[in-house]
Every structure is written in C-alpha cells, then in structure tokens.
Design an enzyme around this catalytic site. Structure first.
Site, PDB file in Angstrom:
ATOM      1  N   ASP A 126       0.837  -1.199   0.000  1.00 45.48           N
ATOM      2  CA  ASP A 126       0.000   0.000   0.000  1.00 45.48           C
ATOM      3  C   ASP A 126       0.877   1.256   0.000  1.00 45.48           C
ATOM      4  OD1 ASP A 126      -2.341   1.430  -0.024  1.00 45.48           O
ATOM      5  OD2 ASP A 126      -2.865   1.042   2.071  1.00 45.48           O
ATOM      6  N   ASN A 150     -10.856  -2.597  -5.534  1.00 42.27           N
ATOM      7  CA  ASN A 150     -10.084  -1.671  -6.370  1.00 42.27           C
ATOM      8  C   ASN A 150     -10.724  -1.431  -7.748  1.00 42.27           C
ATOM      9  OD1 ASN A 150      -6.879  -2.823  -5.056  1.00 42.27           O
ATOM     10  ND2 ASN A 150      -8.032  -0.991  -4.496  1.00 42.27           N
TER      11      ASN A 150
END
Ligand code: IPE
Ligand code: IPE
Ligand code: MG
Length: 234
Positions: free
Chosen positions: A13, A61
């Site tokens: 991330d 996502n």
C-alpha cells in the site's frame, strides 16, 4: 525465537501517496511499486522463504477510475511477461489467487501461460492476488460446496478449504502492510486467523531489504501461542 516464516503475505500500500509526495501521477507510483515487488521476491528467494504472496489488486479496487484500473492491468501484463525469465532462472513458481473471471482476456491468457511455464519450479511459490477478496473467496467456497451437494456434517475445515482459490496455499505466518495503514482490506480473511502482523510506515515503493529485515526480526521475536500457555510451548 520463531523459525523464519514459511509464508509471507504483503499488502502493498502507498503507491499513490509515494507519487503524490513527488508531484508525480499515481501511475508513476505503481511503476515504482513494481521494482519493490521484484526486490521483495529476490530477497525472499535468497532467504529461502518458500511462499510469498502479494496483494496487487482487490475486488474493491475495481471502483477506482477506469484509467488507473486500465494502467494497473497493463502493468500486470508487462510484469508477468518481463519477470518470466527471472522466475524460470530462480526456479520460482508463479501462482494466482483471485476471481479470474474478472481478468481481461489478455491478462488471463498471459497469466495462464506463465502459470503453466513455471508449474514445475520448486524453490519458491510466488502468488499474485489480483481481483482478490477474502469474503468473496469464502462465499464462493460455500457456493461450490452447496453445488456439490455436500451434507452439513461433511463440511470440515479441511473440506471447506479445498474450495478456496488455491487450497494448497498454506496460511500466511506473517502479513506485512506498508504505508502506515493497519487493516486487512479483505485480504486472506479465513487464512489469517493466526498470522502475525507487521505494519510498516514506509510507502510500498520505498520498501526494500532493510524493511524486510525489520519485519523478519520483529516476527522472529514473537511468541506464537496458538491458544496455548507459555509453559505448554516449552
Ligand atoms: C497500493 O497503492 C496499490 C494498489 C492498491 C493497487 P495505492 O494505490 O493504494 O496507494 P495509496 O494508498 O493511494 O497511497
Ligand atoms: C489494499 O489497498 C489492496 C491492495 C494493496 C491491492 P487499498 O489501498 O485498496 O486499501 P484501502 O482501500 O485503503 O483499505
Ligand atoms: Mg491504498
């Protein structure tokens, strides 16, 4: 002291923030993230860690802007093509977990080719989690068990796992998440029941051998009790 982890799973991330800090586009952050993946795989291979999994794209996502999603899938395609020779040279088997029905045709094709090509490699299993979602994996396992006409009493933990996207993938011993966020974001929900967690403040493109070492040292110092007392562990 723990032995080294058999399975490290990484929630990569912070690519977007890394780029933003430099006044670059998010795409440039993802590009830089690829280099960190390559380094992670090399580092773990050298350390003799048999399973490495990276969370590259979640089901959630798909809600990102179309251009970013498109760029990411181009990147996955390129990455698989480019890394194939090194995976072969390093005797690494490429593996996949996620909802393959979601993958664009060319990605599925290239991925399948790389999976076949590396299928007999033995030194490490490198798993890409793409269009992955832990809840969906569990639900899908339920659907398939029901479709098989399984009786309630036949559904043991072992049987249930056999319906997962990769039943042969062992549970992660260590889950690393970068960028200072401390959550699972739907990653390996069932499998993380007894995982150790390491949260690194570093943004994913800056995650290198030093950060990997910190994570492994932290892991080594933990006591994994699995419900038992310290005395029982002796
Ligand atoms: C991780 O970086 C990569 C993917 C989720 C594909 P992000 O893109 O989430 O980066 P941030 O969190 O916006 O910084
Ligand atoms: C988690 O990162 C998914 C991947 C690393 C692929 P996100 O950036 O999507 O997670 P949230 O939305 O901040 O929880
Ligand atoms: Mg993020």
């Amino acid at each position: 002291m723990n032995e080294k982890p058999q399975h490290i799973a990484v929630i990569m991330d912070g690519n977007g923030r890394w780029a933003k800090n430099r006044g670059l586009s998010r795409s440039r952050g993802h590009l830089a993230g690829v280099d960190a993946v390559r380094e992670l795989v090399r580092g773990c291979r050298e350390l003799g860690i048999p399973f490495v999994t990276v969370y590259a794209f979640s089901k959630e996502n798909w809600q990102r802007p179309e251009a970013e999603v498109g760029f990411l899938f181009e990147l996955f395609l390129q990455f698989i093509r480019q890394e194939l020779p090194e995976l072969m040279a390093q005797d690494i088997r490429l593996n996949f977990i996620g909802d393959r029905r979601d993958l664009p045709f060319t990605v599925r094709q290239t991925l399948d080719y790389a999976l076949r090509k590396t299928a007999d490699n033995k030194s490490m299993v490198f798993t890409l989690a793409i269009s992955y979602a832990g809840r969906e994996e569990i639900l899908e396992a339920c659907r398939r068990a029901l479709a098989d006409g399984l009786k309630p009493e036949e559904l043991t933990e072992e049987k249930f796992r056999s319906y997962f996207w990769d039943p042969a993938l062992p549970d992660p011993d260590l889950i690393i998440r970068t960028s200072g966020e401390e959550r699972l974001s739907n990653f390996l929900l069932f499998q993380s029941a007894y995982a150790e967690f390491f949260f690194s403040p570093v943004l994913w493109p800056d995650f290198g051998p030093r950060e990997l070492r910190l994570a492994l040292d932290s892991y080594a110092a933990r006591t994994r009790r699995f419900g038992k007392t310290d005395d029982q562990l002796r």
